[in-house]
Write an enzyme that holds these catalytic residues in place. Sequence first.
Site, PDB file in Angstrom:
ATOM      1  N   ASP A   1      27.694  15.983-102.470  1.00  0.00           N
ATOM      2  CA  ASP A   1      27.789  17.305-101.926  1.00  0.00           C
ATOM      3  C   ASP A   1      28.084  18.014-103.256  1.00  0.00           C
ATOM      4  OD1 ASP A   1      28.270  18.813 -99.046  1.00  0.00           O
ATOM      5  OD2 ASP A   1      29.351  19.588-100.587  1.00  0.00           O
TER       6      ASP A   1
ATOM      7  N   ASP B   1      21.254  17.298 -94.252  1.00  0.00           N
ATOM      8  CA  ASP B   1      21.833  18.405 -93.206  1.00  0.00           C
ATOM      9  C   ASP B   1      22.270  19.544 -93.930  1.00  0.00           C
ATOM     10  OD1 ASP B   1      23.352  19.050 -90.937  1.00  0.00           O
ATOM     11  OD2 ASP B   1      25.346  18.039 -91.267  1.00  0.00           O
TER      12      ASP B   1
ATOM     13  N   CYS C   1      22.483  23.162 -87.910  1.00  0.00           N
ATOM     14  CA  CYS C   1      23.102  23.567 -86.711  1.00  0.00           C
ATOM     15  C   CYS C   1      22.600  24.950 -86.496  1.00  0.00           C
ATOM     16  CB  CYS C   1      24.737  23.368 -86.887  1.00  0.00           C
ATOM     17  SG  CYS C   1      25.290  24.068 -88.320  1.00  0.00           S
TER      18      CYS C   1
END
Length: 406
Positions: A256, A301, A354
């Site tokens: 990340d 993601d 999402c």
Amino acid sequence: MRLHRNLVYAVIDGLDKIFNEKEYADKVVEKLLKRDKRWGARDRAFIAETIYEIVRWKRLYTVIAAVNPPYNRDNLWRVFAVWAVLRGHRLPDWKQLEGTPVRRIKGKFDELSQTRKYRESIPDWLDELGVQELGEELWEKEIHALNEQANVILRVNTLKTDKKTLKKSLAEEHIHTQELKGLPDALVLEERANVFKTEAFKNGWFEVQDASSQLVAPFLQPEPGMRVIDTCAGAGGKTLHLASLMENKGQIVAMDIYGNKLHELKRRSRRNGAHNIETRVIENSKTIKKLHGKADRVLIDAPCSGLGVLRRNPDAKWKLQPEFLQQIRQTQQEILQDYSKMVKDDGLLVYATCSILPSENHEQVKTFLNTDQGKQFELVKDKKILASQSGFDGFYMALLKKKPTK
């Protein structure tokens, strides 16, 4: 329920921080709940649920209350009064609630409920975008579903326990759960409860993770012994799921750009008993280059609008701006181009968001597959999850396979 002054004051203080100081609702609520040790479970639930409800219906309630930003204390009390009237509470004889026009509030609610942007309490630009991307009928259903309160769903940590044992342990603490069809490791709470205080949570037996999110790690088809890279790991909800599916065998590289999120992942890994996770902060392009062609599986993601998770993050619709959406689409494509280089020949890549917007989802994949880098991949399958059809968060995932080099 009778309204208690100290609880309502806490709600007003919370709304002030969210609406005026632009703080995140979840952080504000978390802090507020620590204010008074004497508050019981019902008191805490009242504060949290009332704040989230007023944030969710902010546009509708502020228009009915006839108040505009910045919202001073008097304005916030007027908004609270609207909530109380519409929820059927008997207004106490407090100075701040004097002269509340009950009949006018109900009449205005009936009138505004005829128009979707007020009824579903969303900004004009978001309503237009939803129609443009999903069409009038589907957007109507979807935004309605995204305004419903989300269930609390747990994912059993199979590294430490099984579903039956967890279910029994929670029941002993008066938290009852049901199984979810099609999700082998999921349990849904019958009633909302603070699961983080349970012995099972302290022991690392479960994580809170929505049903849609629990579909992503299995979609990547990880196997014990593989090298898997979670490129946008954050605090690691999906990383931990991958570790369970891999039975702690092989290696997971959790990456990340934010080191503090990876620090939280390390803490969660220890509680979960997940020992095959290595964290790496993405400091520059060299961090990615070192891993080119090294991974059996890569999960992206991707950062996104988050429109699929409005049920649990209702303040996102007020923080989100059209310019951000333009930037994030560009970032998504850049991430796909760069991070896909880490996949081995015959390896698999999952691109997930999402979001419910096609422009962030299958259109991004389509664009990618038409580029020089993307031509090395083929689309195996993709899955679109809408809140209105599933009852869970809106999600998208695409499984891509890297073709062998000729």
